[in-house]
Motif scaffolding. Structure first.
Motif, short mmCIF file in Angstrom:
data_model
loop_
_atom_site.label_atom_id
_atom_site.label_comp_id
_atom_site.label_asym_id
_atom_site.label_seq_id
_atom_site.Cartn_x
_atom_site.Cartn_y
_atom_site.Cartn_z
N GLY A 21 18.02 -5.59 70.69
CA GLY A 21 16.26 -5.13 71.00
C GLY A 21 15.49 -5.29 69.51
O GLY A 21 14.43 -4.81 69.57
N LYS A 22 16.51 -5.69 68.56
CA LYS A 22 15.87 -5.87 67.17
C LYS A 22 15.22 -7.14 67.03
O LYS A 22 14.67 -7.30 66.34
CB LYS A 22 16.71 -6.11 65.59
CG LYS A 22 17.30 -4.12 65.97
CD LYS A 22 18.48 -4.75 64.37
CE LYS A 22 18.90 -2.88 64.02
NZ LYS A 22 19.45 -3.11 62.63
N LEU A 23 15.25 -8.39 68.38
CA LEU A 23 15.04 -9.79 68.51
C LEU A 23 13.97 -9.65 68.40
O LEU A 23 12.75 -10.65 68.12
CB LEU A 23 15.89 -10.16 69.42
CG LEU A 23 17.18 -10.73 69.59
CD1 LEU A 23 17.63 -11.73 70.81
CD2 LEU A 23 17.67 -11.84 68.15
N ALA A 24 13.80 -7.90 69.50
CA ALA A 24 12.00 -8.19 69.52
C ALA A 24 11.30 -8.07 68.13
O ALA A 24 9.64 -8.37 67.93
CB ALA A 24 11.63 -7.13 70.13
N SER A 25 11.40 -7.61 67.30
CA SER A 25 11.01 -7.70 66.04
C SER A 25 10.88 -8.71 65.06
O SER A 25 9.85 -8.71 64.21
CB SER A 25 11.35 -6.15 65.29
OG SER A 25 12.95 -6.90 64.15
N ILE A 26 11.28 -9.52 65.42
CA ILE A 26 12.26 -11.02 64.77
C ILE A 26 10.59 -11.86 65.49
O ILE A 26 10.40 -12.86 64.94
CB ILE A 26 12.64 -11.54 64.06
CG1 ILE A 26 13.43 -11.71 64.75
CG2 ILE A 26 12.68 -10.57 62.71
CD1 ILE A 26 15.61 -12.03 64.61
N TYR A 27 10.65 -11.75 66.96
CA TYR A 27 10.18 -13.19 67.81
C TYR A 27 9.08 -12.76 68.10
O TYR A 27 9.04 -11.63 68.93
CB TYR A 27 11.26 -13.80 68.88
CG TYR A 27 12.43 -14.49 67.81
CD1 TYR A 27 12.58 -15.40 67.37
CD2 TYR A 27 13.85 -13.86 67.92
CE1 TYR A 27 13.49 -16.09 66.96
CE2 TYR A 27 14.59 -14.68 66.82
CZ TYR A 27 14.92 -15.45 66.82
OH TYR A 27 15.69 -16.32 66.48
N THR A 28 8.50 -13.51 68.48
CA THR A 28 7.29 -13.72 69.30
C THR A 28 7.92 -12.93 71.05
O THR A 28 8.97 -13.47 71.44
CB THR A 28 6.06 -14.89 70.12
OG1 THR A 28 6.61 -16.22 69.80
CG2 THR A 28 5.21 -14.55 68.29
N GLU A 29 6.84 -13.30 72.02
CA GLU A 29 7.78 -12.75 73.64
C GLU A 29 7.65 -14.28 73.63
O GLU A 29 8.49 -14.77 74.84
CB GLU A 29 6.19 -11.80 74.09
CG GLU A 29 6.73 -10.63 74.52
CD GLU A 29 7.58 -9.85 74.48
OE1 GLU A 29 8.46 -10.55 75.91
OE2 GLU A 29 8.43 -9.43 74.40
N ASP A 30 7.05 -14.72 73.62
CA ASP A 30 6.37 -16.56 74.12
C ASP A 30 7.34 -17.92 72.86
O ASP A 30 7.61 -18.78 73.00
CB ASP A 30 5.62 -17.25 74.38
CG ASP A 30 4.57 -17.12 73.49
OD1 ASP A 30 4.85 -16.70 71.89
OD2 ASP A 30 3.90 -18.28 73.51
N ILE A 31 8.81 -16.96 72.83
CA ILE A 31 9.33 -17.69 71.25
C ILE A 31 10.46 -18.81 72.38
O ILE A 31 10.42 -18.75 73.17
CB ILE A 31 10.63 -17.36 70.61
CG1 ILE A 31 11.77 -17.89 70.34
CG2 ILE A 31 11.59 -16.12 72.05
CD1 ILE A 31 10.92 -18.39 68.72
N SER A 32 9.96 -20.18 71.61
CA SER A 32 10.44 -21.47 71.45
C SER A 32 11.94 -21.71 71.25
O SER A 32 11.68 -21.30 69.57
CB SER A 32 9.77 -22.82 71.65
OG SER A 32 10.29 -23.41 71.66
N PHE A 33 12.91 -21.12 71.32
CA PHE A 33 14.28 -21.99 70.52
C PHE A 33 14.90 -23.38 70.80
O PHE A 33 15.65 -23.58 72.23
CB PHE A 33 15.08 -20.02 70.89
CG PHE A 33 16.85 -20.36 70.00
CD1 PHE A 33 16.48 -19.43 68.93
CD2 PHE A 33 17.39 -21.23 70.65
CE1 PHE A 33 17.75 -19.49 67.84
CE2 PHE A 33 19.02 -21.03 69.76
CZ PHE A 33 19.17 -20.10 68.68
#
Length: 141
Positions: A21-33
């Motif tokens: 769940g911590k990913l949401a604190s560092i990435y935007t909803e539309d993250i491109s990885f």
């Protein structure tokens, strides 16, 4: 290292299979990885990718060795150390790489990793690793 890059690196090292769940604190909803193996679009898809990653990796840590920031872009250089029960006899594997992070505010909207995929995976597979090392020797001889 600027505060956004520092925060990103700190949280990245806190993430494990129980704290995705911590990913949401560092990435935007539309993250491109993007990395040498994957191209992932969106936070849900990235979370699923990390879930699969952490099911197979027993330990993982990133040591940031250097960073550069220009406007909303950070370049971080790192050494990843990880353990996978099926690779390298379950012992530590070290991979050097770097990431390009595009920030919108305090969150990353684009994350691109650059690393040697043979160093990370192929050299760690028992039979294939031997073939790659043999090829390396022939090329450099």
């Amino acid at each position: 290292m600027d505060h956004r890059t520092q925060r990103f690196a700190a949280i990245y090292n806190e993430i494990d299979r129980h704290s995705l769940g911590k990913l949401a604190s560092i990435y935007t909803e539309d993250i491109s990885f993007v990395d040498p193996f994957h191209k992932i679009q969106g936070l849900d898809a990235l979370t699923s990718y990390f879930q699969g990653l952490y099911e197979n990796v027993s330990d993982i840590e990133f040591l940031v060795t250097n960073s550069y920031e220009v406007d909303d872009i950070s370049f971080i250089y790192w050494t990843m150390t990880y353990q996978h029960r099926k690779l390298n006899g379950g012992k530590d594997i070290k991979v050097d790489g770097h990431s390009r992070l595009n920030f919108i505010g305090d969150k990353v909207s684009q994350h691109r990793d650059y690393f040697d995929s043979a160093q990370m995976l192929y050299r760690q597979i028992p039979l294939l690793g031997g073939v790659i090392r043999l090829l390396d020797k022939r090329i450099t001889a």
